[in-house]
Structures are given as C-alpha cells and as structure tokens.
Design an enzyme around this catalytic site. Structure first.
Site, mmCIF file in Angstrom:
data_model
loop_
_atom_site.group_PDB
_atom_site.id
_atom_site.type_symbol
_atom_site.label_atom_id
_atom_site.label_comp_id
_atom_site.label_asym_id
_atom_site.label_seq_id
_atom_site.Cartn_x
_atom_site.Cartn_y
_atom_site.Cartn_z
ATOM 1 N N MET A 81 0.476 -1.319 -0.123
ATOM 2 C CA MET A 81 -0.139 0.009 0.025
ATOM 3 C C MET A 81 0.556 1.482 -0.349
ATOM 4 O O MET A 81 1.851 1.561 0.102
ATOM 5 C CB MET A 81 -1.471 0.276 1.192
ATOM 6 C CG MET A 81 -2.066 -0.934 1.260
ATOM 7 S SD MET A 81 -2.823 -1.259 2.450
ATOM 8 C CE MET A 81 -3.989 0.474 2.508
ATOM 9 N N HIS A 82 0.310 2.510 -0.246
ATOM 10 C CA HIS A 82 1.048 3.186 0.082
ATOM 11 C C HIS A 82 1.567 3.854 -0.943
ATOM 12 O O HIS A 82 1.974 5.345 -0.387
ATOM 13 C CB HIS A 82 1.611 3.870 1.314
ATOM 14 C CG HIS A 82 0.508 3.320 2.511
ATOM 15 N ND1 HIS A 82 -0.634 3.340 2.889
ATOM 16 C CD2 HIS A 82 0.876 2.647 3.918
ATOM 17 C CE1 HIS A 82 -1.154 2.703 3.843
ATOM 18 N NE2 HIS A 82 -0.174 2.020 4.109
ATOM 19 N N ASP A 240 -3.074 -4.799 0.715
ATOM 20 C CA ASP A 240 -2.518 -6.505 1.214
ATOM 21 C C ASP A 240 -3.192 -7.051 2.800
ATOM 22 O O ASP A 240 -3.820 -7.724 2.492
ATOM 23 C CB ASP A 240 -1.477 -6.843 1.403
ATOM 24 C CG ASP A 240 -0.236 -5.066 2.220
ATOM 25 O OD1 ASP A 240 -1.092 -4.517 2.759
ATOM 26 O OD2 ASP A 240 0.628 -5.057 2.212
#
Length: 519
Positions: A81-82, A240
């Site tokens: 992520m991110h 995730d």
C-alpha cells in the site's frame, strides 16, 4: 473447473496463485525484483521491474499442469500500500515509485496537518499523516521535482499500475485508497476538501471501486504474452492487509485478524466507521463492501525475532542444521522451558521506531528487568511476549476505547506457525486463537474477491464460508492471562517513562557522529 487468480505485488516480489472455487490452492509462483535506496531514508522501485515480474509470474503459474488457463474466471489484485506511481499523458512512468517504507516526507506530513488541520484530517481521512502514506509523497514531488509533477497526468498506487498494464484501465479500490490520506473514508470516495487544501487535482486520481467490482479486462497483448485469456475480468482488489484478512475469513463485525510478519498487524472488521480521535490506530475501508476496519500496526514484530535470531542465534543455527529443523523452532523450544512472564524480563520491541500506538520514530528497543537469573531462553521468550504486548496495545484500543465487540483472533504469518507463540497470544489477548486452513496471504484473499466479481460467490462472506476453514484453535490459560495482565501494566508504563530518553538518544547519536566526523 472454475479457477480464480490472485496477484500480490509485494515489496520483495510478486506472488501469483490459482485456486479453485472450493478454495484449494492449485499453483503458486513468486518472481522477485530489486529495491533501491539512493539516499538515507529513501525507498524506491522501478514499476518496469514489477511489470516484467508480473508477466513472467502469470506465464509461469499458468504453465503448471494443475492449471488450465481457459478455466480462469477472474483475476484479483492486491499488494503493498501507500506507494506512488507518476504517469505522463502517454501512460509512461515519470520517476521511480516511492514506497510505503520511504521516510523522506516528515516535513510534508507537518505541512498536511497545517494546511488541512490536525483534527480535520483525522475527521475526513480517519488517520493522521504518516511518512509512509501517499499524500505526503505527492507533496514531496510537487515541491522537489516540480517539472516532473507538471508532466503528471495520473497517480496510481502500486497494484493499480499493474491493473493499468493488464487492462489499460485507471482504477483503485476503497481499501487501498484509504491509505493515501486523500480518501474520505466515511464517504468511500476522494475528499474534495483535502484535495483542494493540498492543491492536488481530482483529475490525477483514478476512479474508486468497491473491492469485488470488475474494473476492466485482460487485453489481447497481455493474453498473447502470458496465456491468460483475453477479456478475463479484473476486479478492484484490495490493499494487502484487507486482502489478507479476507483470505483468513475476517469479514464480519468484530472479526479479528492478527498477522505477525516482519511487522505486526491487529486488524478488526467493523460494520460502521470507528475512528480514534487520537490517531493511534488506522481506520480504513474494508474489502467487504460498505464496511470498514480498524488496524494497529507495529513496525518490528517478527522482525524483532529475526533480529535476535540473526544477532544471537548462532548456536541454534548449528543445532537446527543438525536436527533438520528451522532455527526459529529451536529457539522457541528453548523459550517454552520458561514460565510466562520470563521472570520479570520485559522486551520493548521498538527496534525501528513505532507506529501504533506511539507515533515515534525515535523509540528504540530495550530489555527491562534483566538479572543474572536470566539466560538465553528467558530472553527469547521475552521477545515473543514483548511483541505480543505491543499487539495488545492495538487490541486494547479497538476493544476498550472504540467499543468494538471483538471475539476470536485468526492468526497469520510467523506467529501462526509456532504453537508457543499462539499460546502466548491467546494468554496475553485473553482470546481464542484460530488458525485458518490456508496461509497464502493477501494473494489468496484477492483470488476470493475475484470470485465474487465473477459471480462464482454471492458475496465476500459467501466466498470465505466456502473456502476458509479453521484447522487449529488455542484457548487462553487463565493463570497465564492473570500473570500477563500484571506484566502488561508494567510494559505500558515503560514507553511514557522513556519517551524523552528516546529523543535525547537520537540527538546524542547525531551529535556523536558530528564530533567523530571532525577528527
């Protein structure tokens, strides 16, 4: 036979699996790629490496004799992520992707709090700014690479770049978008107010979908290269952690998923949005439509045990080789000889700073209560217990402060593989610990989401009911829980007592280096 494919774009590699509608995993493949750290605190990857690995991975898994490519009904995506991928008007990558573990954006986090408001950003995005989130990365590129930013037409999360390459569609899902700090988590769409305050155009961002929704289909070019049939539906997927929770059957209100990998996660599904006004835990949209999850993340969980094993586990490595075991198993066998509480030895697992509940990059690990009575077996057990105390911090906030009625905890990662560590978790959390039948991580959950999108299952809950079974359970032992309750109170008191010392220590390290550099 109905087959479903899940793709997990991790930090070290892309994992692809194929499962049937009953949840049996038929084939898996992992392709690795490099990580680049051009400066201290920077962490980047080349999206071209992701794409090359993805093509090779899909091709490899479809070549498994157990898999008939024509039976693949749908593909689900998940991953780290991110991160941020910047594309120009031709869809070409403008710079390396900045990853979740990149820490260059402290100044931008402060800027977000100033521009949006410290309380307001939590009200809208349900989270405070963290260096790992996407929004500060965008501001960093705005400020430090303005020419590249001016060329930017689209900003994608990592897994969504793979979606674009597979389908030519720009899309994301609500759970992954929750980690950008740009989503109104309650409304499940981009926040006009945040975007306006940060001067980020809505046109740069993809459409947001619920996780099981179909967002596109495999192109002819990808089909020819990989063997995956053209027009295979690709669903939105999930970040995730949300995908991992789906793969463990954590989809109903109060369901809990605990993952001990390098980092540690306590993930609690909720039917309504529950936001911690202090920002100690994260609130994201769940991969189950119109639901949310509250999540605490500690930075060093299994990583703390790995540090100990790598640093002080040399003799156990030798014994493990002789016995044909893993060093982890030998060390935990030693720890099992020690009573709960490690005779007063308490480990603080802040080896690389901490995220939940202490947003403190200066925090560091410590052993408290060390005496000549303690040997290596006590130290090993104290590491297992200290990590679990850290996870209890998140469990306590969600249960006691946010009022979520939590029940059993479904375990994943390294913490689910050790009978001793599962018992320690049961005792410290005072909760039954369940082990699901499949531990293939987020890729498995993304495959189940693909099945919902392809109408193989009626809902995410239906998918997990059909595919996820419990193969082991561990009940808390009352006497152990009472012992741990006492030690946990001491554990809780140690961070506040040492907070100023952590900051002073970081300053002293910098000062010492300056002095030594003068020589």
């Amino acid at each position: 036979m109905t087959l479903l494919m899940g793709l997990d774009l991790g930090t070290s590699g892309v994992k692809i699996l194929v499962a049937d509608a009953d949840g049996e995993v038929l084939a898996t493949n992992t392709e690795e790629y490099p990580l680049y750290q051009p400066e201290v605190g920077w962490s980047e990857q080349d999206p071209a490496d992701w794409w090359a690995a993805t093509l090779d991975g899909i091709e490899a898994v479809l070549e498994d004799p157990a898999v008939d490519p024509e039976d693949v009904e749908a593909l689900g995506l998940t991953g780290q992520m991110h991160g941020s991928v910047f594309l120009d008007d031709e869809g070409e990558v403008l710079r390396p992707a900045i990853l979740w573990n990149d820490t260059r954006t402290s100044a931008q986090c402060d800027e977000i709090e100033e521009r949006v408001g410290e309380d307001r950003i939590i009200e809208l995005a349900s989270n405070p700014p963290f260096e790992g989130f996407t929004a500060p990365k965008i501001l960093w590129v705005q400020e430090h690479e303005p020419e590249r930013y001016d060329q930017t037409e689209t900003i994608l999360l990592p897994k969504d770049f793979i979606r674009y390459k597979l389908t030519e569609a720009f899309a994301t899902d609500v759970s992954d978008a929750s980690g950008t700090l740009l989503l109104d988590v309650g409304e499940r769409d981009w926040s006009p107010e945040i975007l306006d305050e940060l001067d980020i155009s809505r046109d740069l961002l993809p459409e947001v979908y619920e996780s099981p929704e179909v967002t596109g289909a495999i192109t002819d070019a990808v089909a020819e290269r990989t063997g995956l049939p053209a027009d295979t539906p690709v669903v939105a997927g999930a970040g995730d952690n949300a995908a991992g929770a789906v793969g463990s059957g954590v989809v109903g209100d109060g369901d809990v998923w605990g993952s001990i990998g390098t980092s540690g996660v306590i993930f609690v599904a909720t039917d309504d949005e529950r936001t911690d006004p202090e920002g100690r835990v994260h609130t994201f949209c769940h991969a189950v439509p119109d639901t949310w999850h509250v999540m605490g993340v500690m930075l060093s969980a299994g990583g703390a045990f790995s540090w100990f094993s790598d640093t002080l586990g040399g003799p156990e490595d030798v014994v493990a080789d002789q016995l044909g075991k893993d060093a982890f198993e030998v060390l935990t066998d030693e720890a099992a000889t020690v009573d709960p509480g490690s005779e007063g030895l308490i480990f603080l697992p802040y080896l690389n700073g901490e995220r939940t509940p202490h947003r403190d990059a200066d925090a560091r690990g410590a052993f408290f209560g060390l005496s000549t009575r303690h040997d290596k077996s006590h130290v090993v057990r104290s590491v297992l217990e200290g990590v679990t105390y850290g996870l209890r911090d998140s469990f306590r906030i969600v249960r006691d402060d946010l009022g979520v009625d939590t029940g059993q905890l479904k375990a994943a990662g390294g913490g689910a593989k050790s009978p001793l560590w599962k018992q320690i978790q049961a005792d410290i959390f005072d909760a039954e610990i369940l082990t699901p039948n499949v531990d293939e991580g987020p890729a498995y959950g993304s495959a189940l989401l693909a099945g919902v999108g392809a109408d193989v299952y009626d809902s995410v809950a239906d998918a997990t009911e059909q595919a996820v079974d419990i193969v082991d359970s561990v009940e808390p032992i009352d006497q152990h829980t009472r012992v741990y309750d006492e030690y946990y109170e001491i554990y809780e008191s140690l961070y506040p007592a040492l907070e100023d010392c952590f900051a002073a220590n970081s300053a002293a390290i910098e000062s010492a280096q300056d002095i030594l550099d003068e020589a």
